[in-house]
Design a protein around this motif. Structure first.
Motif, mmCIF file in Angstrom:
data_model
loop_
_atom_site.group_PDB
_atom_site.id
_atom_site.type_symbol
_atom_site.label_atom_id
_atom_site.label_comp_id
_atom_site.label_asym_id
_atom_site.label_seq_id
_atom_site.Cartn_x
_atom_site.Cartn_y
_atom_site.Cartn_z
ATOM 1 N N UNK A 193 0.820 -1.205 0.000
ATOM 2 C CA UNK A 193 0.000 0.000 0.000
ATOM 3 C C UNK A 193 0.855 1.256 0.000
ATOM 4 N N UNK A 194 0.197 2.374 -0.331
ATOM 5 C CA UNK A 194 0.818 3.686 -0.292
ATOM 6 C C UNK A 194 -0.265 4.680 0.091
ATOM 7 N N UNK A 195 0.090 5.721 0.820
ATOM 8 C CA UNK A 195 -0.882 6.738 1.226
ATOM 9 C C UNK A 195 -0.601 8.032 0.481
ATOM 10 N N UNK A 196 -1.634 8.567 -0.151
ATOM 11 C CA UNK A 196 -1.520 9.811 -0.901
ATOM 12 C C UNK A 196 -2.775 10.638 -0.679
ATOM 13 N N UNK A 197 -2.621 11.934 -0.594
ATOM 14 C CA UNK A 197 -3.760 12.826 -0.392
ATOM 15 C C UNK A 197 -4.769 12.660 -1.528
ATOM 16 N N UNK A 198 -6.043 12.660 -1.155
ATOM 17 C CA UNK A 198 -7.106 12.582 -2.148
ATOM 18 C C UNK A 198 -7.570 11.180 -2.456
ATOM 19 N N UNK A 199 -6.925 10.172 -1.839
ATOM 20 C CA UNK A 199 -7.360 8.791 -2.042
ATOM 21 C C UNK A 199 -7.559 8.135 -0.686
ATOM 22 N N UNK A 200 -8.104 6.914 -0.703
ATOM 23 C CA UNK A 200 -8.326 6.195 0.540
ATOM 24 C C UNK A 200 -6.994 5.896 1.221
ATOM 25 N N UNK A 201 -7.020 5.904 2.561
ATOM 26 C CA UNK A 201 -5.809 5.593 3.311
ATOM 27 C C UNK A 201 -5.356 4.172 3.005
ATOM 28 N N UNK A 202 -4.073 4.010 2.754
ATOM 29 C CA UNK A 202 -3.546 2.681 2.471
ATOM 30 C C UNK A 202 -3.963 2.150 1.115
ATOM 31 N N UNK A 203 -3.993 3.005 0.097
ATOM 32 C CA UNK A 203 -4.358 2.550 -1.249
ATOM 33 C C UNK A 203 -3.344 1.525 -1.745
ATOM 34 N N UNK A 204 -3.847 0.460 -2.382
ATOM 35 C CA UNK A 204 -2.912 -0.587 -2.800
ATOM 36 C C UNK A 204 -2.267 -0.254 -4.136
ATOM 37 N N UNK A 205 -1.076 -0.774 -4.317
ATOM 38 C CA UNK A 205 -0.266 -0.480 -5.496
ATOM 39 C C UNK A 205 -0.442 -1.512 -6.604
ATOM 40 N N UNK A 206 -1.171 -2.586 -6.318
ATOM 41 C CA UNK A 206 -1.308 -3.665 -7.288
ATOM 42 C C UNK A 206 -0.372 -4.822 -7.041
ATOM 43 N N UNK A 207 0.519 -4.685 -6.037
ATOM 44 C CA UNK A 207 1.443 -5.764 -5.698
ATOM 45 C C UNK A 207 0.951 -6.513 -4.461
ATOM 46 N N UNK A 208 1.105 -7.842 -4.480
ATOM 47 C CA UNK A 208 0.822 -8.676 -3.320
ATOM 48 C C UNK A 208 2.116 -9.359 -2.898
ATOM 49 N N UNK A 209 2.425 -9.273 -1.616
ATOM 50 C CA UNK A 209 3.605 -9.927 -1.055
ATOM 51 C C UNK A 209 3.175 -11.244 -0.425
ATOM 52 N N UNK A 210 3.845 -12.334 -0.789
ATOM 53 C CA UNK A 210 3.555 -13.640 -0.213
ATOM 54 C C UNK A 210 4.741 -14.120 0.617
ATOM 55 N N UNK A 211 4.477 -14.514 1.864
ATOM 56 C CA UNK A 211 5.480 -15.093 2.754
ATOM 57 C C UNK A 211 5.046 -16.499 3.135
ATOM 58 N N UNK A 212 6.019 -17.323 3.527
ATOM 59 C CA UNK A 212 5.689 -18.698 3.899
ATOM 60 C C UNK A 212 6.504 -19.132 5.108
ATOM 61 N N UNK A 213 6.076 -20.257 5.677
ATOM 62 C CA UNK A 213 6.798 -20.880 6.779
ATOM 63 C C UNK A 213 7.229 -22.281 6.381
ATOM 64 N N UNK A 214 8.399 -22.686 6.877
ATOM 65 C CA UNK A 214 8.797 -24.085 6.774
ATOM 66 C C UNK A 214 7.997 -24.875 7.810
ATOM 67 N N UNK A 215 7.936 -26.200 7.685
ATOM 68 C CA UNK A 215 7.086 -26.978 8.596
ATOM 69 C C UNK A 215 7.458 -26.866 10.069
ATOM 70 N N UNK A 216 8.717 -26.603 10.362
ATOM 71 C CA UNK A 216 9.171 -26.635 11.759
ATOM 72 C C UNK A 216 9.483 -25.250 12.308
ATOM 73 N N UNK A 217 8.916 -24.198 11.703
ATOM 74 C CA UNK A 217 9.262 -22.852 12.139
ATOM 75 C C UNK A 217 8.042 -21.947 12.121
#
Length: 664
Positions: free
Chosen positions: A225-249
């Protein structure tokens, strides 16, 4: 040696309709008789959603034992919520998704979802979504979603839930303080007692999670997200970040960064617990392909399946542990590539009993011995079957549209035609039943919505209605359609509207050259972007179409952008629609005076996709220009006009309008 597999297919006698009594508008306009069937874990019961008056819906449960009677377990009147799908979480309890539109101050109608749990007999109804309270800051519109049915437990689920901060009064001096528990988290919920265990704490940057089907949360998504005047707070940029976990962590590791606009990067869609991999989509040679990425800390990537002509369409998942067994793709027909030999062999065997049908496994018992099978085709809305794998018996269960049983429906044929620049455009042609070789027919070009969408081979209630009424119907896969890769998508149907509209018009010219269509009896009908394409085609070539029907159409690209101004996806939507002079050149409302053909417009007032104001202003512009135009609106109906009576009225008016405009 291998023995031949025998299959017992039981069937029921289906009713027929007397031709004189058949009301085509009511029959084709009716919502499907059954939706989203679900099989209980032990395979002895089925649940499904049926339409009731207006936008209402009801949950029906029934035992498969002989002599059992269906039970109405839950009813929603559609004001504002209606049930969309229900799933068994034990042999006597279900969870249900509900969807509705609510009006929020200056935002107008916005979608709201909720998740409920209920016993199969209708008792012990509970809401599982987090609730708004007098102290909630903001409005909780997203009701959450389940990510794991926890088949080893009874009545418990893993659920993604949304949390909003709350202002609370102190006990003493009336001062207020704010709890900062907000964002998206994962809870384990006992749906009977509403006992909650927080599995993943609410995170204001998270947007979703994936489980491995064993109760373990392995992947988290976050919208950049990015915040800019005149738009909704936390407007998204079109990118999605994916994180993962290993089985034992419990530590999160970066998996990928995905661009929702350009489709660059890896988009995980499911997890295989045994292989310890994520299945997901990534481009190969400009088309989406299926890959796996290991979740062991190395993030090893491996190509699973790709096509040189089309994108992969989606994963094929069965079983209560959400096991990935294959992948689907669509050329002129839908196809499946199975990783699991037993499933491949089973469906091949079923295809012999149900030839010329598209087959899908829609649900299964927990041990996968009982399956729900859907079979349908272009001229068959579909039938659901119960398949007993051990007994090799296939039992007819329910038809999808009982109003059309016994009615002869049209066949849908894949065709292609040349665009102005010589590129061959794929399309589907539906001709009136019994008139497959006829020439000089009244004809309709029917571009699809989206524009990031495509038509598929199969039953289409709108095309079938017009074919039943004697029209040839052409559904073009114009450039700007999705499913064919980046090169075909161009810049999408708005930014590349000249190419898209040119392809639509080329389809009309082809129908005339082939002799299929009478040039004086040629119309265009479209819904959403298809409605935009219908109006803009009449702007570009005023003499081609003699009648225009636009359902929930985009008419003003500048206004369409502004409709997203107060929402977090404003930047993405604005970039998608485009900018500059072509925004005005491509807006039908700014060229209403160019349209010669009479126009009929339909729109619901609770449409979030496209504001009804666009249709109202378009109708005013057309009338001011002296053109014949009628606007029909329905209060509180959404973009889909998901109401049988409204759809029936729309079809009846459309038929009368076309017959008058085309002189039929």
């Amino acid at each position: 040696m291998r023995h031949a597999l025998t299959l017992l297919l039981t069937a029921v006698a289906l009713p027929t309709h007397a031709a004189a009594a058949f009301d085509a508008a009511a029959a084709f306009g009716a919502r499907p008789s059954v939706l989203n069937l679900s099989l209980s874990p032990d395979g002895t019961k089925v649940a499904y959603v049926v339409p009731i008056e207006g936008q209402g819906s009801a949950l029906i449960t029934t035992s498969l034992e002989k002599g059992s009677r269906p039970v109405t377990a839950l009813v929603s009147n559609g004001k504002p919520e209606h049930l969309t799908a229900c799933y068994w979480i034990s042999n006597d309890r279900l969870i249900c998704d509900a969807y509705g539109m609510v009006k929020v101050n200056v935002l107008g109608p916005v979608p709201r979802t909720r998740v409920y749990a209920v016993d199969s007999d209708g008792k012990n109804l509970q809401i599982l979504s987090t609730k708004n309270t007098p102290f909630t800051r903001g409005i909780l519109l997203g009701g959450g979603n389940f990510i794991d049915l926890l088949p080893d437990e009874s009545g418990a689920i893993l659920m993604v839930r949304n949390y909003a901060p709350r202002d609370l009064s102190s006990m003493g001096g009336g001062t207020r303080f704010t709890t900062y528990v907000q964002g998206v988290g994962v809870d384990r919920i006992d749906t009977r007692t509403l006992s909650v265990t927080h599995v993943e704490a609410a995170n204001r940057y998270a947007s979703g999670f994936l489980s491995d089907g064993r109760g373990n949360v392995r992947i988290r998504s976050s919208v950049e997200t990015v915040s800019t005047a005149g738009t909704a707070e936390g407007s998204n940029t079109g990118f999605i970040i994916f994180d993962y976990r290993t089985p034992d962590s419990r530590e999160w590791k970066r998996l990928s960064k995905y661009n929702t606009v350009t489709r660059e990067g890896f988009y995980p869609a499911a997890i295989d617990h045994e292989l310890n991999v994520a299945y997901g989509y990534k481009k190969k040679d400009g088309r989406l392909a299926l890959y796996t990425v290991s979740l062991d800390g190395n993030a090893h990537e491996e190509l699973v399946f790709a096509r040189p002509d089309v994108d992969v369409a989606g994963l094929i998942i069965i079983g209560r542990r959400r096991k990935v067994v294959g992948v689907s793709y669509v050329t002129d027909r839908a196809h499946a590539y199975f990783f699991a030999p037993d499933i491949r062999e089973m469906l091949a065997m079923l295809a012999k009993a149900l030839p010329n049908a598209e087959l899908r496994v829609t649900d299964s018992s927990v041990d996968e011995s009982k399956l729900l099978i859907y079979a349908g085709s272009d001229n068959d809305p579909g039938v659901y079957y119960i398949f007993d794998r051990q007994a090799r018996k296939l039992h007819t269960f329910l038809v999808v549209r009982d109003q059309l049983e016994g009615v002869t429906l049209a066949r849908q044929k894949a065709v292609s035609y040349p665009a102005e620049d010589g590129v061959m455009i794929p399309a589907y042609l539906t001709l009136p039943p019994g008139h497959e070789d006829a020439k000089g027919l009244p004809a309709i070009v029917m571009p699809h919505g989206g524009p990031s969408a495509r038509d598929d081979w199969g039953f289409n209630w709108l095309a079938q209605f017009f074919a039943n009424r004697g029209f040839a119907v052409l559904q073009p896969e114009f450039r700007g359609s999705s499913g064919y890769g980046d090169a075909w998508f161009e810049q999408n149907g708005f930014r590349s509207w000249k190419v898209a509209i040119g392809d639509v018009l080329a389809g009309a010219h082809w129908l005339v050259r082939q002799g299929t269509a009478d040039p004086d009896k040629l119309a265009i009908v479209g819904w959403s972007y298809g409605g935009y394409a219908a109006l803009q085609s009449a702007v570009v070539e005023p003499d081609t179409f003699k009648a225009v029907i636009a359902i929930a159409p985009v008419t003003d690209l500048v206004a369409l952008k502004e409709e997203y101004r107060l929402f977090t996806n404003y930047y993405v939507a604005s970039d998608f629609i485009g900018d500059g002079p072509e925004l005005h050149e491509g807006s039908p409302i700014e060229h209403a005076a160019s349209i010669k053909a009479p126009v009929l417009i339909f729109h619901g007032t609770a449409d979030r996709n496209v504001s009804v104001e666009e249709s109202r202003r378009m109708a005013e512009k057309l009338k001011a220009a002296g053109d014949r135009c009628e606007l029909v609106t329905w209060e509180d109906l959404t973009h889909q006009l998901d109401d049988s009576s409204a759809r029936t009225e729309m079809l009846r008016k459309s038929d009368a309008f076309l017959r008058q405009a085309l002189g039929l």
